[in-house]
Design a protein around this motif. Structure first.
Motif, PDB file in Angstrom:
ATOM      1  N   ALA A  57       0.831  -1.205   0.000  1.00 45.11           N
ATOM      2  CA  ALA A  57       0.000   0.000   0.000  1.00 45.11           C
ATOM      3  C   ALA A  57       0.862   1.249   0.000  1.00 45.11           C
ATOM      4  O   ALA A  57       0.534   2.253  -0.659  1.00 45.11           O
ATOM      5  CB  ALA A  57      -0.933  -0.011   1.214  1.00 45.11           C
ATOM      6  N   LEU A  58       1.957   1.205   0.740  1.00 45.79           N
ATOM      7  CA  LEU A  58       2.885   2.338   0.769  1.00 45.79           C
ATOM      8  C   LEU A  58       3.505   2.556  -0.602  1.00 45.79           C
ATOM      9  O   LEU A  58       3.646   3.699  -1.063  1.00 45.79           O
ATOM     10  CB  LEU A  58       3.974   2.082   1.812  1.00 45.79           C
ATOM     11  N   LEU A  59       3.878   1.481  -1.275  1.00 48.26           N
ATOM     12  CA  LEU A  59       4.430   1.579  -2.632  1.00 48.26           C
ATOM     13  C   LEU A  59       3.409   2.171  -3.599  1.00 48.26           C
ATOM     14  O   LEU A  59       3.740   3.032  -4.435  1.00 48.26           O
ATOM     15  CB  LEU A  59       4.872   0.192  -3.104  1.00 48.26           C
ATOM     16  N   ALA A  60       2.151   1.733  -3.493  1.00 45.80           N
ATOM     17  CA  ALA A  60       1.083   2.269  -4.349  1.00 45.80           C
ATOM     18  C   ALA A  60       0.874   3.757  -4.071  1.00 45.80           C
ATOM     19  O   ALA A  60       0.635   4.549  -5.003  1.00 45.80           O
ATOM     20  CB  ALA A  60      -0.214   1.498  -4.109  1.00 45.80           C
ATOM     21  N   MET A  61       0.956   4.162  -2.812  1.00 44.73           N
ATOM     22  CA  MET A  61       0.793   5.575  -2.461  1.00 44.73           C
ATOM     23  C   MET A  61       1.902   6.421  -3.088  1.00 44.73           C
ATOM     24  O   MET A  61       1.650   7.511  -3.607  1.00 44.73           O
ATOM     25  CB  MET A  61       0.814   5.735  -0.936  1.00 44.73           C
ATOM     26  N   VAL A  62       3.134   5.904  -3.054  1.00 44.20           N
ATOM     27  CA  VAL A  62       4.268   6.631  -3.647  1.00 44.20           C
ATOM     28  C   VAL A  62       4.070   6.786  -5.151  1.00 44.20           C
ATOM     29  O   VAL A  62       4.320   7.855  -5.721  1.00 44.20           O
ATOM     30  CB  VAL A  62       5.586   5.890  -3.341  1.00 44.20           C
ATOM     31  N   ILE A  63       3.617   5.717  -5.809  1.00 45.23           N
ATOM     32  CA  ILE A  63       3.360   5.786  -7.259  1.00 45.23           C
ATOM     33  C   ILE A  63       2.300   6.835  -7.560  1.00 45.23           C
ATOM     34  O   ILE A  63       2.448   7.647  -8.493  1.00 45.23           O
ATOM     35  CB  ILE A  63       2.921   4.400  -7.782  1.00 45.23           C
ATOM     36  N   PHE A  64       1.227   6.828  -6.792  1.00 48.34           N
ATOM     37  CA  PHE A  64       0.152   7.812  -6.984  1.00 48.34           C
ATOM     38  C   PHE A  64       0.662   9.236  -6.767  1.00 48.34           C
ATOM     39  O   PHE A  64       0.377  10.139  -7.560  1.00 48.34           O
ATOM     40  CB  PHE A  64      -0.993   7.507  -6.012  1.00 48.34           C
ATOM     41  N   PHE A  65       1.436   9.425  -5.707  1.00 47.00           N
ATOM     42  CA  PHE A  65       1.950  10.758  -5.390  1.00 47.00           C
ATOM     43  C   PHE A  65       2.890  11.261  -6.479  1.00 47.00           C
ATOM     44  O   PHE A  65       2.773  12.407  -6.942  1.00 47.00           O
ATOM     45  CB  PHE A  65       2.680  10.722  -4.045  1.00 47.00           C
ATOM     46  N   VAL A  66       3.835  10.432  -6.892  1.00 45.46           N
ATOM     47  CA  VAL A  66       4.808  10.836  -7.910  1.00 45.46           C
ATOM     48  C   VAL A  66       4.123  11.145  -9.234  1.00 45.46           C
ATOM     49  O   VAL A  66       4.441  12.134  -9.906  1.00 45.46           O
ATOM     50  CB  VAL A  66       5.875   9.728  -8.095  1.00 45.46           C
ATOM     51  N   TYR A  67       3.149  10.323  -9.622  1.00 46.41           N
ATOM     52  CA  TYR A  67       2.464  10.538 -10.905  1.00 46.41           C
ATOM     53  C   TYR A  67       1.670  11.839 -10.902  1.00 46.41           C
ATOM     54  O   TYR A  67       1.763  12.634 -11.850  1.00 46.41           O
ATOM     55  CB  TYR A  67       1.540   9.361 -11.217  1.00 46.41           C
ATOM     56  N   THR A  68       0.870  12.051  -9.855  1.00 38.42           N
ATOM     57  CA  THR A  68       0.063  13.272  -9.804  1.00 38.42           C
ATOM     58  C   THR A  68       0.943  14.506  -9.697  1.00 38.42           C
ATOM     59  O   THR A  68       0.632  15.567 -10.254  1.00 38.42           O
ATOM     60  CB  THR A  68      -0.909  13.228  -8.611  1.00 38.42           C
ATOM     61  N   ARG A  69       2.065  14.370  -8.995  1.00 39.91           N
ATOM     62  CA  ARG A  69       3.001  15.493  -8.878  1.00 39.91           C
ATOM     63  C   ARG A  69       3.616  15.818 -10.228  1.00 39.91           C
ATOM     64  O   ARG A  69       3.791  16.994 -10.591  1.00 39.91           O
ATOM     65  CB  ARG A  69       4.102  15.120  -7.879  1.00 39.91           C
ATOM     66  N   SER A  70       3.950  14.786 -11.009  1.00 38.95           N
ATOM     67  CA  SER A  70       4.551  15.007 -12.332  1.00 38.95           C
ATOM     68  C   SER A  70       3.581  15.656 -13.307  1.00 38.95           C
ATOM     69  O   SER A  70       3.994  16.293 -14.282  1.00 38.95           O
ATOM     70  CB  SER A  70       5.043  13.674 -12.901  1.00 38.95           C
ATOM     71  N   GLN A  71       2.265  15.488 -13.050  1.00 41.42           N
ATOM     72  CA  GLN A  71       1.244  16.103 -13.902  1.00 41.42           C
ATOM     73  C   GLN A  71       0.851  17.493 -13.411  1.00 41.42           C
ATOM     74  O   GLN A  71      -0.086  18.091 -13.947  1.00 41.42           O
ATOM     75  CB  GLN A  71      -0.005  15.204 -13.933  1.00 41.42           C
ATOM     76  N   ALA A  72       1.569  17.983 -12.406  1.00 44.35           N
ATOM     77  CA  ALA A  72       1.321  19.315 -11.839  1.00 44.35           C
ATOM     78  C   ALA A  72      -0.108  19.452 -11.312  1.00 44.35           C
ATOM     79  O   ALA A  72      -0.743  20.502 -11.443  1.00 44.35           O
ATOM     80  CB  ALA A  72       1.615  20.388 -12.884  1.00 44.35           C
ATOM     81  N   ILE A  73      -0.612  18.374 -10.720  1.00 46.51           N
ATOM     82  CA  ILE A  73      -1.964  18.392 -10.150  1.00 46.51           C
ATOM     83  C   ILE A  73      -1.844  18.672  -8.653  1.00 46.51           C
ATOM     84  O   ILE A  73      -1.132  17.967  -7.934  1.00 46.51           O
ATOM     85  CB  ILE A  73      -2.679  17.048 -10.375  1.00 46.51           C
ATOM     86  N   ARG A  74      -2.536  19.697  -8.209  1.00 46.98           N
ATOM     87  CA  ARG A  74      -2.469  20.063  -6.797  1.00 46.98           C
ATOM     88  C   ARG A  74      -3.751  19.720  -6.045  1.00 46.98           C
ATOM     89  O   ARG A  74      -3.727  19.467  -4.850  1.00 46.98           O
ATOM     90  CB  ARG A  74      -2.176  21.567  -6.667  1.00 46.98           C
ATOM     91  N   GLN A  75      -4.883  19.708  -6.731  1.00 42.84           N
ATOM     92  CA  GLN A  75      -6.170  19.401  -6.123  1.00 42.84           C
ATOM     93  C   GLN A  75      -6.792  18.235  -6.881  1.00 42.84           C
ATOM     94  O   GLN A  75      -6.958  18.298  -8.106  1.00 42.84           O
ATOM     95  CB  GLN A  75      -7.087  20.632  -6.177  1.00 42.84           C
ATOM     96  N   ILE A  76      -7.118  17.175  -6.155  1.00 39.04           N
ATOM     97  CA  ILE A  76      -7.580  15.941  -6.798  1.00 39.04           C
ATOM     98  C   ILE A  76      -9.023  15.668  -6.390  1.00 39.04           C
ATOM     99  O   ILE A  76      -9.358  15.640  -5.200  1.00 39.04           O
ATOM    100  CB  ILE A  76      -6.695  14.751  -6.388  1.00 39.04           C
ATOM    101  N   ALA A  77      -9.885  15.462  -7.386  1.00 34.14           N
ATOM    102  CA  ALA A  77     -11.304  15.205  -7.126  1.00 34.14           C
ATOM    103  C   ALA A  77     -11.502  13.814  -6.544  1.00 34.14           C
ATOM    104  O   ALA A  77     -10.710  12.893  -6.799  1.00 34.14           O
ATOM    105  CB  ALA A  77     -12.100  15.347  -8.415  1.00 34.14           C
ATOM    106  N   LEU A  78     -12.558  13.672  -5.766  1.00 31.89           N
ATOM    107  CA  LEU A  78     -12.883  12.367  -5.200  1.00 31.89           C
ATOM    108  C   LEU A  78     -13.265  11.392  -6.296  1.00 31.89           C
ATOM    109  O   LEU A  78     -12.879  10.220  -6.273  1.00 31.89           O
ATOM    110  CB  LEU A  78     -14.033  12.495  -4.191  1.00 31.89           C
ATOM    111  N   ASN A  79     -14.039  11.873  -7.265  1.00 32.10           N
ATOM    112  CA  ASN A  79     -14.477  11.048  -8.379  1.00 32.10           C
ATOM    113  C   ASN A  79     -14.476  11.898  -9.632  1.00 32.10           C
ATOM    114  O   ASN A  79     -14.681  13.097  -9.586  1.00 32.10           O
ATOM    115  CB  ASN A  79     -15.878  10.482  -8.127  1.00 32.10           C
TER     116      ASN A  79
END
Length: 386
Positions: A57-79
């Motif tokens: 789960a920690l590895l998946a969280m890191v992947i999610f964080f790095v990807y969204t950060r690389s896309q310059a996304i600061r606010q993420i919708a629930l759905n």
């Protein structure tokens, strides 16, 4: 003065256990039945190391964080359709959960530490795929409900990442526990959840809110945007049912032999093939005739099973026979009413027939499961005065 009794346990009953002569056992009484188990019950429960589900789960969280950060996304919708917590959790949860489920199932089978030791290797791919589909249905339904409750909700990248970690950790824990306790009853529950969940999923996501004005098969046609989900559900429900029948009858035939068991087995195989084929050949113009014929074959097989279950199923109970004939009579009455009157619409008729037929199939599988489970693991003991 307390009167004592003695029960002798056959050596064959201890063959697949870790018990030794002199070990203490605990006995409980439930519904006029004796349940004997090791005194330390907690040792019989699945022991899941916290690192097994938190590290992935920690590895998946890191992947999610790095990807969204690389896309310059600061606010993420629930759905949402693009970047959202729902899409991230569904994708990462499905991948992570299925990998962990598969590894755990293989590990427990090789080391014979759980019910999976009685599964056949040929059954595992179908169960893995079915479990993945159910996981996707469940996550979609959960996030759809959250979206309805918290419309337009969004979170910063850090909060979103923590939410992803929690969701994936819960998924991993559930999948590990499922793989460690995978029995025939669990597979039956998977079959039930898969069919009902797939239908609800298709209804929620279909492009036409007036689908019920056509017929039940409309959900699988090209006119419905969610036809792929509906058809895949039917295909793998049929394959999963075939897997369950294969698993049940190998144990059942250890105790009951003869042609009747083989006939029952092949009728259930035919039923499974029909369910899968209805999804494989949807009610589109090019498959319309074949789809209708397969649907009728499905009905014929169910009617044959209801009419012959008295002779084909060993040790059938009177209650099950009565219930079978009542349900068969209701199905026949509905067919006559539908053909001769306008009281039932096509959709209502199909849903009622499906509900009755599916309920009866589950009852039949439950009876076979009971016979299979107690068939080769049933030992006769005598209660004697000490």
């Amino acid at each position: 003065m307390v009167k004592k009794y003695k029960i002798e346990i056959p050596a064959a009953a201890l063959r697949d256990t870790d018990l030794e002569p002199g070990d203490k056992l605990s006995l409980s009484v439930s519904h006029k039945q004796f349940n004997i188990r090791p005194a330390n019950v907690i040792d019989q429960l699945p022991q899941i190391n916290i690192w097994l589900y938190t590290v992935p789960a920690l590895l998946a969280m890191v992947i999610f964080f790095v990807y969204t950060r690389s896309q310059a996304i600061r606010q993420i919708a629930l759905n949402g359709k693009d970047y959202s917590i729902a899409n991230g959790a569904t994708l990462l949860g499905m991948i992570c959960g299925l990998v962990i489920f598969t590894i755990t199932a293989i590990w427990t089978k090789i080391h014979r530490t759980g019910p999976t030791k009685e599964l056949y290797w040929r059954n595992l791919p179908t169960i893995v795929i079915a479990t993945g589909l159910i996981l996707v249905f469940s996550l979609y339904a959960a996030f759809w409900l959250l979206w309805r409750m918290f419309m337009d909700a969004s979170f910063d990248i850090y909060t979103s990442s923590v939410m992803i970690f929690i969701i994936i950790a819960v998924i991993n824990y559930v999948m590990i526990n499922l793989a460690m306790t995978l029995t025939t009853s669990v597979i039956t529950n998977l079959l039930t959840i898969m069919i009902i969940g797939g239908m609800v999923f298709s209804i929620l996501t279909n492009s036409s809110r007036d689908w019920w004005k056509h017929n039940f098969s409309f959900l699988g046609t090209a006119e419905n945007s969610a036809n792929f989900q509906f058809n895949v559900t039917l295909i793998f429900s049929g394959v999963l049912m075939m897997t369950l029948v294969d698993y049940l009858f190998v144990n059942l035939q250890k105790r009951f032999l003869g042609k009747k068991i083989l006939v029952l087995r092949w009728l259930l195989y035919g039923l499974s093939v029909c369910i899968a084929s209805i999804g494989l050949f949807p009610n589109d113009p090019q498959f319309h005739v074949l789809h209708d014929r397969i649907s009728m074959w499905l009905v014929y097989i169910i009617l044959i099973l209801i009419a012959t279950v008295r002779w084909l199923l060993p040790a059938v109970t009177k209650q099950f026979l009565v219930l079978s004939y009542v349900m068969g009579a209701i199905m026949g009455a509905e067919y006559i009413i539908f053909k001769l009157t306008d009281y039932l619409s096509l959709t209502a008729f199909e849903l009622l027939e499906f509900g009755l037929a599916f309920s009866w199939i589950l009852l039949l599988l439950q009876n076979i499961e009971n016979l299979s489970r107690f068939g080769h693991n049933l030992f006769i003991v005598t209660v004697e005065d000490d």
